[in-house]
Design a protein around this motif. Sequence first.
Motif, PDB file in Angstrom:
ATOM      1  N   GLU A 382     -38.379 -32.937 -93.560  1.00  0.00           N
ATOM      2  CA  GLU A 382     -38.976 -31.608 -93.482  1.00  0.00           C
ATOM      3  C   GLU A 382     -40.473 -31.701 -93.201  1.00  0.00           C
ATOM      4  O   GLU A 382     -41.031 -30.918 -92.413  1.00  0.00           O
ATOM      5  N   PHE A 383     -41.113 -32.661 -93.832  1.00  0.00           N
ATOM      6  CA  PHE A 383     -42.554 -32.850 -93.668  1.00  0.00           C
ATOM      7  C   PHE A 383     -42.905 -33.206 -92.231  1.00  0.00           C
ATOM      8  O   PHE A 383     -43.796 -32.600 -91.615  1.00  0.00           O
ATOM      9  N   ILE A 384     -42.204 -34.176 -91.657  1.00  0.00           N
ATOM     10  CA  ILE A 384     -42.554 -34.615 -90.308  1.00  0.00           C
ATOM     11  C   ILE A 384     -42.224 -33.546 -89.271  1.00  0.00           C
ATOM     12  O   ILE A 384     -42.925 -33.412 -88.262  1.00  0.00           O
ATOM     13  N   ARG A 385     -41.185 -32.760 -89.508  1.00  0.00           N
ATOM     14  CA  ARG A 385     -40.874 -31.668 -88.577  1.00  0.00           C
ATOM     15  C   ARG A 385     -41.950 -30.594 -88.623  1.00  0.00           C
ATOM     16  O   ARG A 385     -42.301 -30.008 -87.597  1.00  0.00           O
ATOM     17  N   ARG A 386     -42.480 -30.342 -89.797  1.00  0.00           N
ATOM     18  CA  ARG A 386     -43.508 -29.306 -89.927  1.00  0.00           C
ATOM     19  C   ARG A 386     -44.845 -29.756 -89.364  1.00  0.00           C
ATOM     20  O   ARG A 386     -45.557 -28.986 -88.716  1.00  0.00           O
ATOM     21  N   ASP A 387     -45.193 -31.041 -89.610  1.00  0.00           N
ATOM     22  CA  ASP A 387     -46.517 -31.514 -89.184  1.00  0.00           C
ATOM     23  C   ASP A 387     -46.451 -33.024 -88.981  1.00  0.00           C
ATOM     24  O   ASP A 387     -46.700 -33.797 -89.909  1.00  0.00           O
ATOM     25  N   ALA A 388     -46.124 -33.430 -87.760  1.00  0.00           N
ATOM     26  CA  ALA A 388     -45.985 -34.864 -87.470  1.00  0.00           C
ATOM     27  C   ALA A 388     -47.298 -35.600 -87.657  1.00  0.00           C
ATOM     28  O   ALA A 388     -47.320 -36.759 -88.090  1.00  0.00           O
ATOM     29  N   ALA A 389     -48.412 -34.950 -87.321  1.00  0.00           N
ATOM     30  CA  ALA A 389     -49.721 -35.596 -87.489  1.00  0.00           C
ATOM     31  C   ALA A 389     -50.022 -35.843 -88.965  1.00  0.00           C
ATOM     32  O   ALA A 389     -50.581 -36.883 -89.336  1.00  0.00           O
ATOM     33  N   ALA A 390     -49.653 -34.881 -89.813  1.00  0.00           N
ATOM     34  CA  ALA A 390     -49.885 -35.054 -91.249  1.00  0.00           C
ATOM     35  C   ALA A 390     -49.019 -36.179 -91.813  1.00  0.00           C
ATOM     36  O   ALA A 390     -49.439 -36.895 -92.724  1.00  0.00           O
ATOM     37  N   TRP A 391     -47.801 -36.326 -91.285  1.00  0.00           N
ATOM     38  CA  TRP A 391     -46.944 -37.441 -91.707  1.00  0.00           C
ATOM     39  C   TRP A 391     -47.610 -38.773 -91.388  1.00  0.00           C
ATOM     40  O   TRP A 391     -47.654 -39.675 -92.222  1.00  0.00           O
ATOM     41  N   GLN A 392     -48.144 -38.901 -90.170  1.00  0.00           N
ATOM     42  CA  GLN A 392     -48.812 -40.141 -89.796  1.00  0.00           C
ATOM     43  C   GLN A 392     -50.045 -40.367 -90.661  1.00  0.00           C
ATOM     44  O   GLN A 392     -50.343 -41.495 -91.054  1.00  0.00           O
ATOM     45  N   GLN A 393     -50.750 -39.282 -90.980  1.00  0.00           N
ATOM     46  CA  GLN A 393     -51.912 -39.407 -91.853  1.00  0.00           C
ATOM     47  C   GLN A 393     -51.495 -39.877 -93.244  1.00  0.00           C
ATOM     48  O   GLN A 393     -52.184 -40.688 -93.874  1.00  0.00           O
ATOM     49  N   ALA A 394     -50.349 -39.382 -93.723  1.00  0.00           N
ATOM     50  CA  ALA A 394     -49.853 -39.821 -95.032  1.00  0.00           C
ATOM     51  C   ALA A 394     -49.535 -41.311 -95.015  1.00  0.00           C
ATOM     52  O   ALA A 394     -49.742 -42.013 -96.011  1.00  0.00           O
ATOM     53  N   ILE A 395     -49.018 -41.808 -93.879  1.00  0.00           N
ATOM     54  CA  ILE A 395     -48.750 -43.246 -93.750  1.00  0.00           C
ATOM     55  C   ILE A 395     -50.059 -44.025 -93.783  1.00  0.00           C
ATOM     56  O   ILE A 395     -50.196 -45.029 -94.492  1.00  0.00           O
ATOM     57  N   ASP A 396     -51.027 -43.554 -92.988  1.00  0.00           N
ATOM     58  CA  ASP A 396     -52.306 -44.259 -92.903  1.00  0.00           C
ATOM     59  C   ASP A 396     -53.049 -44.241 -94.230  1.00  0.00           C
ATOM     60  O   ASP A 396     -53.821 -45.159 -94.531  1.00  0.00           O
ATOM     61  N   GLN A 397     -52.824 -43.185 -95.027  1.00  0.00           N
ATOM     62  CA  GLN A 397     -53.536 -43.045 -96.297  1.00  0.00           C
ATOM     63  C   GLN A 397     -52.600 -43.255 -97.489  1.00  0.00           C
ATOM     64  O   GLN A 397     -52.824 -42.688 -98.556  1.00  0.00           O
ATOM     65  N   ALA A 398     -51.578 -44.065 -97.286  1.00  0.00           N
ATOM     66  CA  ALA A 398     -50.637 -44.343 -98.378  1.00  0.00           C
ATOM     67  C   ALA A 398     -51.391 -44.870 -99.597  1.00  0.00           C
ATOM     68  O   ALA A 398     -52.317 -45.668 -99.478  1.00  0.00           O
TER      69      ALA A 398
END
Length: 694
Positions: A382-398
């Motif tokens: 659900e998160f990546i469908r709503r905001d793919a850029a935010a998902w990648q940011q969450a990965i980068d800022q794990a």
Amino acid sequence: MAEYTSVIERIKQKLDIVEEIGAVVALKKSGKSYKGLCPFHSERTPSFYVFPEKSSFHCFGCNENGDIFSFVQKQQSLDFREVLALLADRAQVPLDSGTQGDDQRAESAESAGRRRLRALNEAAAIWFHHQLLQSAEAQYARAYLDSRGVSNESIATWRLGYAPDGDGLSSYLVTSGYALRELVEAGLAREREAERGGGLYDYFRQRVIFPIRDLRGQVIAFGGRELGGGHPKYLNTPQTPLFDKSATLFGLDLARDAIRRADRVIIVEGYLDAIVTHQYGSRNVVACIGSAITDKHVRQIKKMTRRLALALDPDAAGQSATMRGIAVAQAAFDKVVVPVPGPVGGPLTTRRGDVRSMVRFEEQVDAEITVLRLPAGEDPDEFIRRDAAAWQQAIDQALPLVDYLLDAQTADLALDTPAGKAEAAQRVLPLIAEISDRTAQDAYLRRLAARLRVDERELALDFQRVRRQRARNAHPTVERQSTNVPTTPAPSTASTSESSTDDPGEKYHTDRLISQGSLKSTYGAAAMGSGASTGLAARLLAEQAQEEYCLGVLLERPATWTEMRAILVESDFLTTELRALYAALVAALQPAAALDLQGFLEDLPPLLQVAANRARLRVDPSPPVEGAGLMKVARHAAYRLKRTRLKEEMAELDYLERDAEQSGDQDGLRALLGRKQHLLAQRRAIDAAAGLFG
């Protein structure tokens, strides 16, 4: 062994090592050899060579070398038995032989049975997939997948399917030549009770089907998501000769290459989480089946990467699974011995001038484990469908491990209060103690101290007590024996009452002064608790007791107002309700105003009434001292609280100063240094006043 050796040699003779490796690595001719970029480590200049005459390869960058078997084994993360079967099949070299002994014939029969099960699962996968694409009954399943954002391409890539109601799969497989026992063994059907007519019935009914594949991409099991309100929500193939849920990661066959390229694996909880994140470009994602990460999973992962990120659902079950996953990963990753800085105090110099003890060697976990912070109420898909850029940011800022632990364990705590800090330390320190890597423990303790804004040494002392308690719990026999040994009574805390007021966890030595004047602080009993409660936790609780005691003195002895007000300000009270209570007292005790205690308490909100009553209990109700003795008690209590706050602010400035230095913020650094000078001047004034007035 000779038979196996001859099979291996025949496989090597039939397979071209350049062709096999060239399917994975772009090779260029270089003399009699071929070279390319190594698939096992990152490099810009080719150092990976294949030698066709020797049927071998060698990387002169990372020193990986071997033959076609070792290449496939490492590149595809397979064990030798799997590589042998894979290459034998590719080379069309039979592994069976008429010269085998009884054990080898039994093994061949078992292999034949496993191949039969694989073919059965493949036939079932084709049937399920056809049902999803063609069956009218599957319309709701197709609509469900569409609502979850699953594309037609993903349906084809993952070969998703649908299990209709009834026993259609069993009928199809039986007519295809499979025996009833094989369907049961594969977990595709179950036997119906005799009183209900006997026979077989399909294990999966009215479910979206997710084929589960092994690293070779072969179907070994299925997962089914119910659509008709049935139970359970997800149903997986039971344990079979091919399928072990605790050793299988969904999507690993499709994620393997991306994991190596990214040098990181992201573990999610659900089938759709993996499918949809792949669809949006995060192809290094795999899903654990059943939400439990096991050491078998980690053993597969660590062949590909040492960096693991957990992105499990943000609900309570997901957080629990994350905590278990952290513990399992810490235990299952390899340990390495590394040099770390030597003991505090500097190196030791021998008579010959040798510098020794500059480093010590310790074991640590050879892995980086982080946790993705997901929005509340949103699964990864659900998160990546709503905001793919935010998902990648969450990965980068794990989040590093200790930050996640602190966030997860202290979400309900006020970390700007002494009680909140104490509770946070009590919750997190046992978790850090579970980590076997001593170097990581030290790093986590430093970060925890920074987050809580407490002295690292105090935290380390508390941590040592936690470790000792953990060791005693692990060896209760030793503990029981030790309790029978006579011990010397611990010295009274009264004997240390004159120690420096900056010593962490010290006893609030106002007790002695107060008891002489008939005012009794309950700091020792209420804040310190049992003798085992010492160090940081006791000190933080003691700080709250200090705040409460000062307010209790003001409430019970309003005559001390002028003394207290000259030393304390509202910001000296960190606990929210105590700060509000002090502000209310400031308003009520203006110069020349008398305090109507009963009226004051009645006008307070219920929360502050509770805080006021608790503060009053800090003061002994026996006949009070008066005059100079009372003022001395008040000043001493106020000075002690003020010193505590100045010390804490100085520690916080140290952290901020370190951050400013690292970021190159020179203006900020100058401001912080100026503030430190101001605090030092305040501290000197407080110490001088305390010495002058006692």
